[in-house]
Design an enzyme around this catalytic site. Structure first.
Site, PDB file in Angstrom:
ATOM      1  N   ASP A  25     146.247  68.996  49.284  1.00 21.10           N
ATOM      2  CA  ASP A  25     146.474  69.780  48.073  1.00 21.10           C
ATOM      3  C   ASP A  25     146.184  71.233  48.409  1.00 21.10           C
ATOM      4  O   ASP A  25     145.027  71.600  48.645  1.00 21.10           O
ATOM      5  CB  ASP A  25     145.558  69.288  46.957  1.00 21.10           C
ATOM      6  CG  ASP A  25     145.733  70.048  45.648  1.00 21.10           C
ATOM      7  OD1 ASP A  25     146.490  71.053  45.626  1.00 21.10           O
ATOM      8  OD2 ASP A  25     145.100  69.647  44.658  1.00 21.10           O
TER       9      ASP A  25
ATOM     10  N   SER B 242     161.194  82.857  49.820  1.00 18.81           N
ATOM     11  CA  SER B 242     162.371  82.540  49.011  1.00 18.81           C
ATOM     12  C   SER B 242     163.123  83.850  48.825  1.00 18.81           C
ATOM     13  O   SER B 242     162.533  84.927  48.923  1.00 18.81           O
ATOM     14  CB  SER B 242     161.969  81.986  47.638  1.00 18.81           C
ATOM     15  OG  SER B 242     163.073  81.945  46.744  1.00 18.81           O
TER      16      SER B 242
ATOM     17  N   TYR C  88     157.473  82.132  39.336  1.00 21.00           N
ATOM     18  CA  TYR C  88     157.937  81.835  40.690  1.00 21.00           C
ATOM     19  C   TYR C  88     158.301  83.110  41.434  1.00 21.00           C
ATOM     20  O   TYR C  88     157.870  83.330  42.575  1.00 21.00           O
ATOM     21  CB  TYR C  88     159.152  80.904  40.616  1.00 21.00           C
ATOM     22  CG  TYR C  88     159.711  80.504  41.965  1.00 21.00           C
ATOM     23  CD1 TYR C  88     159.000  79.672  42.809  1.00 21.00           C
ATOM     24  CD2 TYR C  88     160.959  80.961  42.388  1.00 21.00           C
ATOM     25  CE1 TYR C  88     159.507  79.297  44.043  1.00 21.00           C
ATOM     26  CE2 TYR C  88     161.479  80.599  43.623  1.00 21.00           C
ATOM     27  CZ  TYR C  88     160.746  79.757  44.448  1.00 21.00           C
ATOM     28  OH  TYR C  88     161.246  79.401  45.672  1.00 21.00           O
TER      29      TYR C  88
ATOM     30  N   LYS D 225     156.360  84.618  44.740  1.00 18.39           N
ATOM     31  CA  LYS D 225     157.037  84.751  46.027  1.00 18.39           C
ATOM     32  C   LYS D 225     157.047  86.204  46.501  1.00 18.39           C
ATOM     33  O   LYS D 225     157.015  86.464  47.707  1.00 18.39           O
ATOM     34  CB  LYS D 225     158.451  84.188  45.938  1.00 18.39           C
ATOM     35  CG  LYS D 225     158.485  82.666  45.845  1.00 18.39           C
ATOM     36  CD  LYS D 225     157.809  82.003  47.034  1.00 18.39           C
ATOM     37  CE  LYS D 225     157.935  80.499  47.047  1.00 18.39           C
ATOM     38  NZ  LYS D 225     157.329  79.869  48.235  1.00 18.39           N
TER      39      LYS D 225
END
Length: 271
Positions: A77, A157, A171, A175
């Site tokens: 994790d 990404s 997100y 990133k």
């Protein structure tokens, strides 16, 4: 410590990872498994970490059968520092060292900004940004202790360069943070002979991305959701191995004169 000049080596020697040990986070399926497969094909022994232990174990068994390398699957994790540290220690104890670490684990829930809770925002940053930091730190500590350098590869990404679609504020923010962290880590770790590179893929059809693409939040003006998987100028969407080969380039001595960069692997969609 400086990185080696490999100019006198053959191409097969430069791309080979034989004798090196790698950890891939989120390696049980999708992009992480594709990366692990290419690293194993190049000769690296592997620890496959995944929050789902059964996926990690299955991927490790499959990779070992295909490529004959030592492969360990274990639960991991990335939001739990003790879990990450245990995986790093296991790589050193059971494989004999750690030269390559791939921070691949990530999440990307689609929630419109006005509906996004603090908890969702924090969870995304915990996995995508803090998880990258903790993985890199724990890997670098083991690499520094061994005194032989290494490579950390952060899977970023194209969202680390631009907005992707409505609903992805957390997100995109996480990133961008991971891409900035890649540059800072490269600066701090260079004296230890540790290179840090990012790979920024566009959305490719993995199990997680397919689910995410079906769950993109609608545009505020009521228009259809922005598609996440698009054909670039090269005429097709990417597949996981397109990204895995770039990660292999980063992990190998092919990229030995590079650190701090994030390589965009998107078929030209943000060219």
């Amino acid at each position: 410590m400086s990185t080696a000049d490999v100019s006198s080596k053959s191409l097969s020697e430069i791309i080979s990872l034989t004798g090196r040990r790698a950890v891939v986070t989120g390696g049980g399926r999708g992009l992480g498994k594709a990366i692990a497969l290419r690293l194993a094909e190049a000769g690296a022994d592997l620890v496959i970490g995944d929050v789902k232990e059964e996926l990690a174990a299955s991927a490790a068994e499959d990779i070992a059968q295909r490529h004959g390398v030592r492969t360990i699957g274990c639960v991991m994790d990335v939001t739990d520092t003790a879990s990450v540290s245990a995986v790093a220690d296991r790589a050193v104890a059971e494989l004999g060292g750690l030269e390559i670490w791939v921070n691949n684990a990530g999440i990307f829930p689609s929630v419109p900004l006005l509906e996004m809770s603090d908890e969702t925002w924090d969870r995304v940053f915990d996995v995508n940004a803090r998880g990258t930091f903790v993985g890199a730190r724990e890997a670098a500590r083991r690499m520094a202790a061994a005194g032989a350098g290494g490579v950390i590869v952060n899977i970023i990404s194209t969202a680390g360069f631009r907005a992707s679609a409505p609903g992805l504020a957390a997100y995109v923010g996480s990133k961008h943070a991971a891409r900035g962290l890649t540059r800072e880590l490269a600066l701090e770790l260079a004296p230890l002979g540790i290179r840090v590179l990012g790979v920024a893929p566009s959305h490719v059809p993995t199990e997680g991305n397919i689910l995410a693409a079906a769950d993109v939040a609608p545009s505020p003006d009521g228009l259809p959701p922005t598609p996440l998987m698009l054909n670039g100028p090269i005429g097709r969407t990417g597949v996981p191995d397109d990204i895995a080969r770039v990660a292999l380039f980063c992990a190998s001595d092919l990229s030995t004169f590079m650190t701090g960069s994030t390589l965009v692997a998107d078929g030209g969609t943000i060219a």
